[in-house]
Design an enzyme around this catalytic site. Structure first.
Site, PDB file in Angstrom:
ATOM      1  N   TYR A 105       0.850  -1.204   0.000  1.00  0.00           N
ATOM      2  CA  TYR A 105       0.000   0.000   0.000  1.00  0.00           C
ATOM      3  C   TYR A 105       0.882   1.250   0.000  1.00  0.00           C
ATOM      4  CZ  TYR A 105      -3.296   3.489   1.923  1.00  0.00           C
ATOM      5  OH  TYR A 105      -4.055   4.622   2.150  1.00  0.00           O
ATOM      6  N   LYS A 116       1.146   4.300  -2.752  1.00  0.00           N
ATOM      7  CA  LYS A 116       0.884   5.708  -2.431  1.00  0.00           C
ATOM      8  C   LYS A 116       2.091   6.581  -2.790  1.00  0.00           C
ATOM      9  CE  LYS A 116      -3.352   5.407  -1.111  1.00  0.00           C
ATOM     10  NZ  LYS A 116      -4.403   6.156  -1.809  1.00  0.00           N
TER      11      LYS A 116
HETATM   12  N1  LIG Z   1      -8.818   7.161   6.277  1.00  0.00           N
HETATM   13  C1  LIG Z   1      -7.531   7.308   6.437  1.00  0.00           C
HETATM   14  O1  LIG Z   1      -6.995   7.280   7.566  1.00  0.00           O
HETATM   15  C2  LIG Z   1      -6.652   7.558   5.220  1.00  0.00           C
HETATM   16  C3  LIG Z   1      -5.331   7.940   5.460  1.00  0.00           C
HETATM   17  C4  LIG Z   1      -4.510   8.188   4.368  1.00  0.00           C
HETATM   18  C5  LIG Z   1      -5.001   8.061   3.085  1.00  0.00           C
HETATM   19  N2  LIG Z   1      -6.284   7.680   2.883  1.00  0.00           N
HETATM   20  C6  LIG Z   1      -6.754   7.575   1.498  1.00  0.00           C
HETATM   21  O2  LIG Z   1      -7.947   8.315   1.341  1.00  0.00           O
HETATM   22  C7  LIG Z   1      -8.692   7.796   0.241  1.00  0.00           C
HETATM   23  C8  LIG Z   1     -10.146   7.665   0.631  1.00  0.00           C
HETATM   24  O3  LIG Z   1     -10.257   6.755   1.704  1.00  0.00           O
HETATM   25  P1  LIG Z   1     -11.345   6.891   2.849  1.00  0.00           P
HETATM   26  O4  LIG Z   1     -10.602   6.834   4.108  1.00  0.00           O
HETATM   27  O5  LIG Z   1     -12.273   8.027   2.582  1.00  0.00           O
HETATM   28  O6  LIG Z   1     -12.082   5.494   2.649  1.00  0.00           O
HETATM   29  P2  LIG Z   1     -13.618   5.029   2.748  1.00  0.00           P
HETATM   30  O7  LIG Z   1     -14.402   5.885   3.658  1.00  0.00           O
HETATM   31  O8  LIG Z   1     -13.562   3.568   2.978  1.00  0.00           O
HETATM   32  O9  LIG Z   1     -14.150   5.313   1.259  1.00  0.00           O
HETATM   33  C9  LIG Z   1     -13.593   4.643   0.164  1.00  0.00           C
HETATM   34  C10 LIG Z   1     -14.391   4.977  -1.079  1.00  0.00           C
HETATM   35  O10 LIG Z   1     -13.793   4.350  -2.216  1.00  0.00           O
HETATM   36  C11 LIG Z   1     -14.753   3.477  -2.840  1.00  0.00           C
HETATM   37  N3  LIG Z   1     -14.043   2.355  -3.412  1.00  0.00           N
HETATM   38  C12 LIG Z   1     -13.305   1.400  -2.782  1.00  0.00           C
HETATM   39  N4  LIG Z   1     -12.804   0.519  -3.665  1.00  0.00           N
HETATM   40  C13 LIG Z   1     -13.238   0.923  -4.887  1.00  0.00           C
HETATM   41  C14 LIG Z   1     -13.064   0.430  -6.213  1.00  0.00           C
HETATM   42  N5  LIG Z   1     -12.354  -0.690  -6.472  1.00  0.00           N
HETATM   43  N6  LIG Z   1     -13.647   1.098  -7.229  1.00  0.00           N
HETATM   44  C15 LIG Z   1     -14.374   2.206  -7.005  1.00  0.00           C
HETATM   45  N7  LIG Z   1     -14.575   2.731  -5.780  1.00  0.00           N
HETATM   46  C16 LIG Z   1     -14.005   2.090  -4.744  1.00  0.00           C
HETATM   47  C17 LIG Z   1     -15.741   3.125  -1.732  1.00  0.00           C
HETATM   48  O11 LIG Z   1     -17.037   2.770  -2.202  1.00  0.00           O
HETATM   49  P3  LIG Z   1     -17.469   1.253  -2.610  1.00  0.00           P
HETATM   50  O12 LIG Z   1     -16.906   0.350  -1.557  1.00  0.00           O
HETATM   51  O13 LIG Z   1     -18.945   1.326  -2.630  1.00  0.00           O
HETATM   52  O14 LIG Z   1     -16.885   1.010  -3.971  1.00  0.00           O
HETATM   53  C18 LIG Z   1     -15.821   4.473  -1.011  1.00  0.00           C
HETATM   54  O15 LIG Z   1     -16.662   5.362  -1.719  1.00  0.00           O
HETATM   55  C19 LIG Z   1      -7.973   6.496  -0.170  1.00  0.00           C
HETATM   56  O16 LIG Z   1      -7.171   6.766  -1.284  1.00  0.00           O
HETATM   57  C20 LIG Z   1      -7.109   6.170   1.041  1.00  0.00           C
HETATM   58  O17 LIG Z   1      -5.963   5.434   0.672  1.00  0.00           O
HETATM   59  C21 LIG Z   1      -7.139   7.426   3.928  1.00  0.00           C
END
Ligand SMILES: NC(=O)c1ccc[n+]([C@@H]2O[C@H](COP(=O)([O-])OP(=O)(O)OC[C@H]3O[C@@H](n4cnc5c(N)ncnc54)[C@H](OP(=O)(O)O)[C@@H]3O)[C@@H](O)[C@H]2O)c1
Length: 257
Positions: free
Chosen positions: A161, A165
């Site tokens: 991962y 990134k």
């Molecule tokens: N939360 C953290 O602590 C954190 C920290 C650093 C970076 N990030 C990054 O932030 C971004 C958003 O994450 P989040 O924390 O907001 O996650 P989240 O709340 O789990 O939301 C993820 C979103 O992506 C969609 N998704 C997942 N797999 C997919 C696929 N194969 N095709 C299309 N849509 C997909 C999900 O919907 P469906 O499941 O319905 O498809 C959902 O809308 C990611 O890039 C993650 O790596 C998050």
């Protein structure tokens, strides 16, 4: 609205906008005047977000389209259907990502590694290449990739991962150099720990949460809306001289001794 952050007339695709950071981002882009394409794998969840936005910011502000980002044909359809709905795309937020494996890199199955690279890197490569030609024509466009602070340091448990990134920030730098002369900007945002489903295992456990947040200057977890503001900045006139950057938003995790 005639501010530096005005997005009226702009059209945006935000992948993974059915919840979390993507949903918060779509709402804030709409609040600043953009038309937004809400997309994830589950159409029902996207439709809920789109109707929430349409009832707040006016009907026809948002549309829901299903798309699995790991499938190139679905991405092409997402792009085509988005353009048919609102015209060429000015703002692309590559936000959706996956992490199906947690543990030592020695044990990661090839299939998990490939899945991570395809969904987190190649999908962004594909989708950016789909929107860039029209951005070049209009000499204007902003691409924002949601990376992670995991891509900034070595990791003993999130290896693949973290590699994906780190690759995302290189993708943004490449686009910024290749297409900057034509007015296309590309940047990453690297969030720290944010309270979403994606990181649920980290913040639901009190002791993990405490050890994570203790590392940051603000001593707390971030909220999705605290990432959305930076996306609005990068998408708008306010960010017009910002490109090729990786903006870290982590509550000051790198600032503590
Ligand atoms: N939360 C953290 O602590 C954190 C920290 C650093 C970076 N990030 C990054 O932030 C971004 C958003 O994450 P989040 O924390 O907001 O996650 P989240 O709340 O789990 O939301 C993820 C979103 O992506 C969609 N998704 C997942 N797999 C997919 C696929 N194969 N095709 C299309 N849509 C997909 C999900 O919907 P469906 O499941 O319905 O498809 C959902 O809308 C990611 O890039 C993650 O790596 C998050």
């Amino acid at each position: 609205m005639s501010t530096l952050f005005n997005l009226s007339g702009k059209k945006a695709i935000i992948t993974g906008s059915s919840r979390g950071i993507g949903k918060a981002t779509a709402i804030r882009l709409a609040e600043h005047g953009a038309k937004v394409v809400i997309t994830s794998r589950k159409i029902d969840a996207c439709e809920e977000v789109a109707s929430e936005i349409n009832s707040t910011y006016g009907s026809d502000t948002a549309i829901a389209l299903a798309c699995n980002i790991s499938d190139k044909e679905q991405l092409a359809k997402l792009h085509k259907d988005s353009v048919a709905w609102c015209g060429e795309i000015d703002i692309l937020v590559c936000n959706a990502a996956i992490n199906p494996y947690f543990g030592p890199s020695l044990n990661i199955p090839d299939s998990a590694f490939e899945k991570i690279m395809r969904s987190n890197v190649q999908s962004n490569f594909w989708l950016t290449n789909m929107v860039i030609p029209s951005m070049i024509k209009s000499k204007d466009g902003s691409i924002i990739i949601i990376s992670s602070i995991a891509g900034l340091h070595g990791s003993s448990l999130l290896g693949a991962y973290a590699i994906s990134k780190a690759a995302d920030s290189q993708l943004a730098r490449n686009i910024s150099v290749e297409h900057g002369p034509n007015g296309v900007r590309a940047n990453c945002i690297s969030p720290g720990l944010i309270k979403t489903d994606f990181a649920r295992a980290l913040w639901e456990n009190e002791s993990i949460l405490k050890s994570q947040t203790n590392k940051s200057a603000l001593k707390r977890i971030g909220m999705p809306d605290e990432i959305a503001g930076a996306v609005v900045f990068l998408a708008s006139q306010a960010g017009s001289f910002t490109t090729g950057q990786n903006i870290v938003i982590d509550g000051g995790e790198g600032e503590t001794a």
